[in-house]
Design an enzyme around this catalytic site. Structure first.
Site, PDB file in Angstrom:
ATOM      1  N   ARG A 270       0.813  -1.223   0.000  1.00  0.00           N
ATOM      2  CA  ARG A 270       0.000   0.000   0.000  1.00  0.00           C
ATOM      3  C   ARG A 270       0.843   1.269   0.000  1.00  0.00           C
ATOM      4  O   ARG A 270       0.308   2.364  -0.118  1.00  0.00           O
ATOM      5  CB  ARG A 270      -0.949  -0.029   1.202  1.00  0.00           C
ATOM      6  CG  ARG A 270      -0.259  -0.257   2.528  1.00  0.00           C
ATOM      7  CD  ARG A 270      -1.249  -0.702   3.590  1.00  0.00           C
ATOM      8  NE  ARG A 270      -0.626  -1.010   4.871  1.00  0.00           N
ATOM      9  CZ  ARG A 270      -0.142  -2.205   5.199  1.00  0.00           C
ATOM     10  NH1 ARG A 270      -0.185  -3.207   4.340  1.00  0.00           N
ATOM     11  NH2 ARG A 270       0.380  -2.419   6.390  1.00  0.00           N
ATOM     12  N   HIS A 387     -25.257  13.472  -3.195  1.00  0.00           N
ATOM     13  CA  HIS A 387     -26.560  12.929  -3.588  1.00  0.00           C
ATOM     14  C   HIS A 387     -26.672  11.451  -3.228  1.00  0.00           C
ATOM     15  O   HIS A 387     -27.488  10.726  -3.790  1.00  0.00           O
ATOM     16  CB  HIS A 387     -26.774  13.149  -5.093  1.00  0.00           C
ATOM     17  CG  HIS A 387     -26.854  14.602  -5.430  1.00  0.00           C
ATOM     18  ND1 HIS A 387     -28.036  15.304  -5.436  1.00  0.00           N
ATOM     19  CD2 HIS A 387     -25.881  15.508  -5.706  1.00  0.00           C
ATOM     20  CE1 HIS A 387     -27.790  16.572  -5.728  1.00  0.00           C
ATOM     21  NE2 HIS A 387     -26.482  16.720  -5.894  1.00  0.00           N
TER      22      HIS A 387
HETATM   23  O1  LIG Z   1       1.939  -7.501  -4.400  1.00  0.00           O
HETATM   24  P1  LIG Z   1       1.424  -8.766  -3.797  1.00  0.00           P
HETATM   25  O2  LIG Z   1       2.491  -9.522  -3.064  1.00  0.00           O
HETATM   26  O3  LIG Z   1       0.753  -9.626  -4.844  1.00  0.00           O
HETATM   27  O4  LIG Z   1       0.361  -8.406  -2.700  1.00  0.00           O
HETATM   28  C1  LIG Z   1      -0.840  -7.760  -3.017  1.00  0.00           C
HETATM   29  C2  LIG Z   1      -1.566  -7.262  -1.809  1.00  0.00           C
HETATM   30  O5  LIG Z   1      -1.908  -8.312  -0.945  1.00  0.00           O
HETATM   31  C3  LIG Z   1      -1.800  -7.921   0.419  1.00  0.00           C
HETATM   32  O6  LIG Z   1      -0.729  -8.594   0.970  1.00  0.00           O
HETATM   33  C4  LIG Z   1      -3.050  -8.191   1.191  1.00  0.00           C
HETATM   34  O7  LIG Z   1      -3.589  -9.425   0.919  1.00  0.00           O
HETATM   35  C5  LIG Z   1      -1.558  -6.430   0.362  1.00  0.00           C
HETATM   36  O8  LIG Z   1      -0.899  -5.948   1.444  1.00  0.00           O
HETATM   37  C6  LIG Z   1      -0.823  -6.297  -0.921  1.00  0.00           C
HETATM   38  O9  LIG Z   1      -0.884  -4.976  -1.356  1.00  0.00           O
END
Ligand SMILES: O=P(O)(O)OC[C@H]1O[C@](O)(CO)[C@@H](O)[C@@H]1O
Length: 526
Positions: A270, A387
């Site tokens: 993230r 809305h």
């Molecule tokens: O880039 P990856 O390892 O496929 O993970 C995708 C996503 O899955 C997660 O681990 C959550 O399931 C997130 O934190 C991450 O962004």
């Protein structure tokens, strides 16, 4: 010396609870309210401002928040983080996403390399690759240029990059920097991949498989789905697909890809929009220079976040006001309300950024904590939200703190004057009206029409949304979430809460279930 203490062990937190709360409706009415708008504002990077006049704070509360920031050592903890401490205690990892866009402190070495040099090297490799694709030097089997780029990924490997792409798509078209259309496949629902594949010219599409771990079931399934579609068109998947992953993942150095670009375990999904995860798709779509400008905006905001004075540090201030609303005033959620269509997926990105980071019940040492942590985050762009769910925000039984974002100018600059005002003026008029309506309310003897007011909001305002302001906006929220995690003494950089569901889904697919899970499997015809 850093003290990692729980929030309720801090004397400044106990003091904060004793400060008289502000009557926001009263404070925002008349000349006092007008004065607050000019007073409670702080400059962000790239010409943005964070205005918190309509938050339920005054000088006394801000003074108490400053003491809390000091006792919780927020500036020092950020310093620890960017100097390479193992801040991600759950996974025993460094936290280095800021390093993808600048050097805030000491050189950080891990895995035998200088990490800043590693990220720059990947940015250069991506820029070189993107330039070659744009020039047609890297092309499809017939030597024809790729026209579309499709990112396959989920969570942080989708939401941030997708929100950033949408935020800049029209800006790039307007400024002549637009290079390639981008599309995104994330959900394991076959309708997602099918719809995207059905809407693009597959023979002229370059796919980016993005997975830090290289093990995410949804993403690997979608990769196979796309490879199948390419083969059915008589195309060689390895000539149409690149990878973005960590060097230690199972998909690194695979012959399935035309090329591969790397990030590492020190960048949470993230928090990865400024790494190769966002860099590949944004550089291909808009050119490496646009991506570099986006990084500059984020770097400038990061720099501001090192400021020790709370009133000069917008991310820290936003974080502390959020903690006050959550822990002292007891509000359970926060709405993100961008008055900008380009930010249509920004709330979705912030849902993951905030809730996956701070949705925790144990501290950074794995011990239970006795106070609430991250709020529920949701949102939609204005005026659409007005809305839809604003009824509850104005008159519902819960108070929901609001985070507005607005720009003076539209991106495309195509507007019409209707009934004495442009659409952009109508958009901006609405956000101004909402802030005051929420804060001040309006008395009516008919209680069904009565607005109590006292509903707090802040607004981030800029001239326009461009790569630099977008970078600054993104970094502001990343740093806000980080500071809140420090206050709550939790680890904002792991996500164990997503594991159980993944494990059970695997058990269902392997038909290794019992009890309720077996019954749900039958109901869903698995
Ligand atoms: O880039 P990856 O390892 O496929 O993970 C995708 C996503 O899955 C997660 O681990 C959550 O399931 C997130 O934190 C991450 O962004």
């Amino acid at each position: 010396m850093i003290n990692w203490k729980n929030l309720n062990e801090l004397s400044s937190y106990q003091e904060l609870g004793k400060v008289k709360p502000l009557d926001l409706a009263e404070a925002m009415t008349g000349q006092k309210g007008a004065d607050r708008v000019g007073k409670y504002t702080v400059d962000m990077a790239e010409g943005l401002t964070y205005n918190y006049a309509a938050k339920a704070v005054d000088d006394d509360i801000l003074g108490a928040l400053a003491k809390l920031a000091e006792e919780a050592q927020l500036a020092e903890k950020f310093e620890e983080l960017y100097n390479g401490a193992v801040v991600n205690t759950g996974e025993k990892r460094l936290v280095l996403h800021q390093l993808t866009r600048g050097q805030l402190g000491n050189a950080v070495e891990a895995d035998g390399t200088d990490k800043r040099s590693f990220y720059i090297e990947q940015q250069k490799r991506i820029a070189d690759f993107a330039n070659k694709v744009h020039a047609g030097e890297i092309a499809n089997a017939k030597g024809e240029k790729f026209t579309t780029v499709v990112q396959i990924g989920i969570g942080g490997s989708d939401l941030g990059p997708r929100a950033m792409y949408l935020a800049l798509e029209n800006w790039a078209k307007k400024t002549g920097t637009f290079k390639m259309n981008a599309a995104f496949i994330s959900n394991v629902d076959p309708d997602d991949a099918s719809a995207v594949l059905g809407s693009i010219d597959v023979a002229h599409s370059l796919f980016i498989l993005v997975s830090k771990s290289g093990t995410t079931l949804e993403t690997l399934t979608n990769q196979a789905f796309v490879m199948d579609a390419l083969k059915k068109e008589g195309l060689d998947p390895a000539k149409h697909m690149i990878a973005v992953t960590s060097e230690t993942s199972p998909i690194a150095h695979s012959a399935d890809f035309l090329d591969a670009f790397y990030m590492d375990d020190y960048i949470g999904g993230r928090y990865s929009s400024t790494s190769a995860v966002g860099g590949a798709v944004l550089s291909l779509a808009f050119g490496p220079e646009v991506f570099a400008a986006f990084l500059d905006g984020a770097a400038a905001e990061d720099k501001l976040s090192t400021e020790k004075d709370l009133l000069k540090n917008p991310a820290m201030l936003d974080a502390l006001i959020g903690v006050y609303e959550r822990n002292i005033l007891g509000f359970p959620s926060t709405a993100i309300l961008p008055y900008s269509q380009a930010l249509s997926r920004f709330p979705a990105h912030l849902q993951q950024l905030d809730m996956e980071s701070n949705g925790k019940s144990v501290n950074r040492f794995g011990e239970p904590i006795g106070y609430v942590t991250g709020p529920i985050i949701f949102g939609e762009p204005g005026t659409n939200g007005q809305h839809s769910f604003y009824q509850l925000l104005h008159q519902g039984t819960d108070i929901v703190p609001l985070q507005f974002v607005g720009f003076r100018k539209s991106q495309i600059q195509n507007d019409v004057d209707i009934q004495g005002s442009t659409s952009q003026q109508k958009l901006c008029a609405n956000v101004a009206a909402q802030i005051v309506a929420f804060a001040c309310g309006k008395e009516n003897a008919d209680l069904n029409k009565n607005f109590k007011g006292g509903r707090p909001s802040s607004i981030i305002i800029g001239d326009d949304l461009n790569p630099k302001t977008l970078g600054a906006l993104l970094a502001h929220f990343e740093n806000k979430v980080m500071f809140q995690g420090f206050v709550w003494n939790i680890n904002s950089f792991d996500q164990e809460g997503v594991q159980l569901g993944k494990t059970l889904a695997k058990a269902v697919l392997a038909h290794e279930t019992e009890g309720a899970l077996t019954e749900y499997s039958k109901l869903l015809n698995i």
